[in-house]
Motif scaffolding. Structure first.
Motif, PDB file in Angstrom:
ATOM      1  N   ALA A   1     -65.070 -65.805 -55.698  1.00 17.14           N
ATOM      2  CA  ALA A   1     -63.698 -65.839 -55.182  1.00 17.14           C
ATOM      3  C   ALA A   1     -62.711 -65.360 -56.244  1.00 17.14           C
TER       4      ALA A   1
ATOM      5  N   THR B   1     -59.656 -63.828 -54.070  1.00 21.27           N
ATOM      6  CA  THR B   1     -59.552 -64.370 -52.719  1.00 21.27           C
ATOM      7  C   THR B   1     -59.772 -65.879 -52.784  1.00 21.27           C
ATOM      8  N   ARG B   2     -59.625 -66.537 -51.674  1.00 21.11           N
ATOM      9  CA  ARG B   2     -59.854 -67.980 -51.614  1.00 21.11           C
ATOM     10  C   ARG B   2     -61.339 -68.278 -51.434  1.00 21.11           C
ATOM     11  N   LYS B   3     -61.790 -69.326 -52.109  1.00 15.08           N
ATOM     12  CA  LYS B   3     -63.194 -69.741 -52.033  1.00 15.08           C
ATOM     13  C   LYS B   3     -63.612 -70.005 -50.587  1.00 15.08           C
ATOM     14  N   GLU B   4     -62.693 -70.536 -49.795  1.00  7.93           N
ATOM     15  CA  GLU B   4     -62.987 -70.896 -48.400  1.00  7.93           C
ATOM     16  C   GLU B   4     -63.295 -69.682 -47.523  1.00  7.93           C
ATOM     17  N   THR B   5     -62.991 -68.475 -48.005  1.00  7.17           N
ATOM     18  CA  THR B   5     -63.291 -67.278 -47.206  1.00  7.17           C
ATOM     19  C   THR B   5     -64.739 -66.838 -47.367  1.00  7.17           C
ATOM     20  N   LEU B   6     -65.449 -67.476 -48.299  1.00  6.08           N
ATOM     21  CA  LEU B   6     -66.840 -67.102 -48.573  1.00  6.08           C
ATOM     22  C   LEU B   6     -67.812 -68.099 -47.959  1.00  6.08           C
ATOM     23  N   THR B   7     -68.930 -67.575 -47.482  1.00  6.54           N
ATOM     24  CA  THR B   7     -70.040 -68.409 -47.014  1.00  6.54           C
ATOM     25  C   THR B   7     -71.300 -67.918 -47.708  1.00  6.54           C
TER      26      THR B   7
ATOM     27  N   SER C   1     -71.934 -64.316 -46.973  1.00  8.13           N
ATOM     28  CA  SER C   1     -70.977 -63.279 -47.384  1.00  8.13           C
ATOM     29  C   SER C   1     -71.669 -62.238 -48.240  1.00  8.13           C
TER      30      SER C   1
ATOM     31  N   HIS D   1     -67.325 -58.676 -46.215  1.00  4.04           N
ATOM     32  CA  HIS D   1     -66.184 -59.547 -46.513  1.00  4.04           C
ATOM     33  C   HIS D   1     -64.992 -58.614 -46.755  1.00  4.04           C
TER      34      HIS D   1
ATOM     35  N   ASP E   1     -62.534 -58.537 -48.689  1.00  3.56           N
ATOM     36  CA  ASP E   1     -62.112 -58.302 -50.069  1.00  3.56           C
ATOM     37  C   ASP E   1     -63.240 -57.833 -50.982  1.00  3.56           C
TER      38      ASP E   1
END
Length: 77
Positions: A12, A17-23, A26, A31, A33
């Motif tokens: 992230a 970017t925000r950590k919450e956007t990653l799984t 990803s 993704h 970004d």
């Protein structure tokens, strides 16, 4: 043993970017970004924060969260 930075936090930060956007699923180009240019930042941060060197031949192995998480787990051992 030195505590390693969480791989989701590491990626992230590298992607700005925000950590919450990653799984765990990803990956580069899937993704918004994470493109090939940003992957260079991911690799650089892995090398810096995990204290390892990644061979040029292995760079593309670490273009997804699953591989980065496995690397993190192996380094924790």
């Amino acid at each position: 043993m030195k505590k390693l930075i969480d791989p989701f936090e590491l990626v992230a930060a590298a992607l700005n970017t925000r950590k919450e956007t990653l799984t765990i699923d990803s990956k580069m180009h899937e993704h918004p970004d994470w493109d090939s240019v940003e992957n260079i930042a991911v690799i650089a941060d892995i090398e810096t924060y995990y204290g390892i060197a990644i061979d040029d031949a292995d760079v593309m192995k670490y273009n997804n969260m699953k591989a980065i998480f496995v690397l993190y787990e192996n380094l924790q051992k």
